[in-house]
Structure formats: structure tokens, C-alpha cells
Design a protein around this motif. Structure first.
Motif, PDB file in Angstrom:
ATOM      1  N   TYR A  61       0.843  -1.194   0.000  1.00 17.08           N
ATOM      2  CA  TYR A  61       0.000   0.000   0.000  1.00 17.08           C
ATOM      3  C   TYR A  61       0.879   1.246   0.000  1.00 17.08           C
ATOM      4  O   TYR A  61       1.202   1.817   1.042  1.00 17.08           O
ATOM      5  N   GLU A  62       1.281   1.650  -1.200  1.00 23.03           N
ATOM      6  CA  GLU A  62       2.142   2.811  -1.335  1.00 23.03           C
ATOM      7  C   GLU A  62       2.012   3.379  -2.741  1.00 23.03           C
ATOM      8  O   GLU A  62       1.497   2.723  -3.650  1.00 23.03           O
ATOM      9  N   ARG A  66      -1.696   2.937  -3.892  1.00 21.09           N
ATOM     10  CA  ARG A  66      -2.420   3.569  -2.787  1.00 21.09           C
ATOM     11  C   ARG A  66      -3.351   4.658  -3.316  1.00 21.09           C
ATOM     12  O   ARG A  66      -4.511   4.747  -2.907  1.00 21.09           O
ATOM     13  N   ASP A  67      -2.862   5.470  -4.247  1.00 17.07           N
ATOM     14  CA  ASP A  67      -3.680   6.551  -4.798  1.00 17.07           C
ATOM     15  C   ASP A  67      -4.903   6.005  -5.522  1.00 17.07           C
ATOM     16  O   ASP A  67      -6.009   6.548  -5.393  1.00 17.07           O
ATOM     17  N   LEU A  69      -6.466   3.106  -5.052  1.00 14.52           N
ATOM     18  CA  LEU A  69      -7.422   2.541  -4.101  1.00 14.52           C
ATOM     19  C   LEU A  69      -8.168   3.640  -3.351  1.00 14.52           C
ATOM     20  O   LEU A  69      -9.374   3.534  -3.101  1.00 14.52           O
ATOM     21  N   ARG A  70      -7.468   4.700  -2.990  1.00 15.46           N
ATOM     22  CA  ARG A  70      -8.118   5.824  -2.308  1.00 15.46           C
ATOM     23  C   ARG A  70      -9.114   6.516  -3.220  1.00 15.46           C
ATOM     24  O   ARG A  70     -10.216   6.889  -2.797  1.00 15.46           O
ATOM     25  N   ASP A 211     -10.115  -4.372   0.847  1.00 20.48           N
ATOM     26  CA  ASP A 211      -9.217  -3.542   0.051  1.00 20.48           C
ATOM     27  C   ASP A 211      -7.858  -3.374   0.717  1.00 20.48           C
ATOM     28  O   ASP A 211      -6.815  -3.511   0.063  1.00 20.48           O
ATOM     29  N   ILE A 212      -7.834  -3.105   2.029  1.00 22.68           N
ATOM     30  CA  ILE A 212      -6.580  -2.785   2.715  1.00 22.68           C
ATOM     31  C   ILE A 212      -6.556  -3.477   4.066  1.00 22.68           C
ATOM     32  O   ILE A 212      -7.589  -3.578   4.741  1.00 22.68           O
ATOM     33  N   THR A 214      -4.533  -3.025   7.701  1.00 22.92           N
ATOM     34  CA  THR A 214      -3.586  -2.240   8.502  1.00 22.92           C
ATOM     35  C   THR A 214      -3.131  -3.096   9.684  1.00 22.92           C
ATOM     36  O   THR A 214      -2.066  -3.705   9.645  1.00 22.92           O
ATOM     37  N   ALA A 240      -4.111  -4.657  -0.861  1.00 21.88           N
ATOM     38  CA  ALA A 240      -2.804  -4.088  -0.503  1.00 21.88           C
ATOM     39  C   ALA A 240      -2.697  -3.968   1.003  1.00 21.88           C
ATOM     40  O   ALA A 240      -3.690  -3.942   1.723  1.00 21.88           O
ATOM     41  N   SER A 241      -1.465  -3.875   1.482  1.00 23.08           N
ATOM     42  CA  SER A 241      -1.212  -3.668   2.903  1.00 23.08           C
ATOM     43  C   SER A 241       0.118  -2.950   3.073  1.00 23.08           C
ATOM     44  O   SER A 241       1.043  -3.129   2.274  1.00 23.08           O
ATOM     45  N   GLY A 242       0.192  -2.149   4.142  1.00 24.91           N
ATOM     46  CA  GLY A 242       1.462  -1.525   4.487  1.00 24.91           C
ATOM     47  C   GLY A 242       2.414  -2.474   5.149  1.00 24.91           C
ATOM     48  O   GLY A 242       3.608  -2.200   5.279  1.00 24.91           O
TER      49      GLY A 242
END
Length: 244
Positions: A61-62, A66-67, A69-70, A211-212, A214, A240-242
Motif C-alpha cells: 500500500y504505497e 495507494r492513490d 485505491l483511495r 481492500d486494505i 492495517t 494491498a497492505s502496508g
């Protein structure tokens, strides 16, 4: 004719870097290779015990991912879905749990080929499986107009003949998780999910999709409900994930 005029006036570009591409809403080769990074996420003991098949992130998630998905989630940019579906389909195909081919993703916890929560058993036979999206509260769903987890995963999973079933409901509104500590996140989501009417899970292998991820608190609470309802095993797949 219309497509030709559209391409002439607004040439197709990669949604991340802006380079020209052959198809509209598709990635350039360089960006696509850079975002598809499926990996098994490290989990705390409680999650590890519930998720026999582990939790997998299809990318990190970067940056551009990231953009995208947001923008889908908060701005309703559904025009980004073709590229996101392409990304998710490629990531899922590379998971050993789905019988994917190519480089074996790194495992952060446990053995990815253990046969406990996978879609393919030790003899290479497909297992009966259903995917369950993390639900939104009805108020949030009306406000947003869609559940982003359903939009992201329904089409790629359908190509693998894996049905998406809305087997969970969010039975109470919760405050946003952003900025909360791990303990606060857990308290915030306790009792927030329940089995939907007709959401029969007994004897099924279940994939929770979101979606994400955390901290994993949301997936954990969903898994508890599904296991209590009789799911044989649970795994998670997030776009995605950070975590790495």
C-alpha cells in the motif's frame, strides 16, 4: 468510431505514471511489474490461529497503488476498476494457494502450501470455496453507493469460478479506525459483525476479501463470526497492505 476519436483526443495513459498505453485504463508494463507483489503477511498469534490459509496482500500500500485505491474508495472513481481488476487477477494467479504459477510469494507466517486453507488440495483438486467481502454499515453503504471490496474482487474471483457471497453484515456503526491504537481498534469492532440471513457457512472454506489491511482487526472480527458459523477454514486476501 467513438473509441478512435476518444483515443485521439484523450490518449490512453497509465493510471500511475501517465505514460501512453495500448489500452484505456490499463497499466504500463513497468508500473504493473512494480505493483504486483503478492506476499503472506505476518500475523499475531490470535489471527494466525484463525486463518489456516494465512492472510495475503497482493501488493504494498504505497505510491500509485495507494492513490488508485483511495480514489476508488473515497472519490468513486470506478473508471479505475479495469486496471485494478487486472492487478488483482494477476496477484491472485500468483498465489500458491490458488494453484498459481510463477515465482512463489514470500511467506511471513507458516507454510503457504500446507493444504489447510488453500483452494487446491495436496492432490491438485479444487476445493469448495466461497469469498466473503468485509461489509460496510448500511449508512456508509448508502453514502458511498458501493462496497469497494465487492467491486475490487467480484470480477477477478468470478474468472476463477469462486463465488462472492455477502455472508456478513455490519450490525452497528463504528468510528473510523484511523489513528486508533490496537486495543482501541479491537474495542471499536467488538460485536460489529454478524452472519447475514442465509449466510450458511457450515463446512465451507472461506476467503475474506478487503481492500486494505492495517492491523488486521477487521479481518480478525470477521473471521471469528465465520468460524463460529461453522466455516472449515478461513484465509484472507487484501488488495494491498502496508505490512511487508
Amino acid at each position: 468510431m467513438f473509441d478512435w476519436v476518444l483515443d485521439l483526443l484523450f490518449p490512453p495513459r497509465c493510471p500511475v505514471c501517465g505514460r501512453y498505453t495500448e489500452g484505456r485504463d490499463m497499466w504500463c508494463d513497468s508500473c504493473f511489474a512494480g505493483v504486483v507483489k503478492p506476499h503472506r503477511l505476518p500475523l499475531e498469534a490470535e489471527m494466525h490461529g484463525l486463518f489456516a490459509g494465512g492472510v495475503w496482500a497482493l501488493g504494498v500500500y504505497e505510491a500509485g497503488l495507494r492513490d488508485m485505491l483511495r480514489q476508488l474508495k473515497y472519490d468513486g472513481r470506478k473508471n479505475l476498476l479495469p486496471g485494478l481488476h487486472q492487478y488483482i487477477a494477476a496477484g491472485i494467479r500468483r498465489l500458491p494457494l490458488t494453484g498459481g504459477h510463477g515465482r512463489r510469494p514470500e511467506a511471513g507466517n507458516g507454510s503457504p502450501g500446507d493444504g489447510q486453507g488453500g483452494l487446491i488440495d495436496r492432490e491438485g483438486r479444487r476445493q469448495a470455496v466461497v469469498a466473503v467481502p468485509v461489509p460496510l454499515h448500511p449508512d456508509r453503504l448508502r453514502e458511498r453507493g458501493f462496497n469497494q471490496s465487492e467491486l475490487l474482487f467480484r470480477e477477478p474471483l468470478a474468472a476463477l469460478e469462486i463465488p462472492l457471497q455477502s455472508a456478513l453484515v455490519r450490525c452497528r456503526a463504528t468510528t473510523p479506525q484511523f489513528g486508533l491504537t490496537a486495543a482501541e481498534r479491537s474495542r471499536n469492532l467488538q460485536g460489529a459483525f454478524a452472519l447475514a440471513d442465509g449466510g450458511e457457512m457450515a463446512g465451507k472454506k472461506v476467503i475474506i476479501v478487503d481492500d486494505i489491511m492495517t492491523t488486521g482487526t477487521t479481518l480478525l472480527e470477521c473471521a471469528r463470526v465465520l468460524k463460529s458459523a461453522g466455516a472449515v477454514s478461513v484465509m484472507g486476501i487484501v488488495a494491498a497492505s502496508g505490512r511487508k
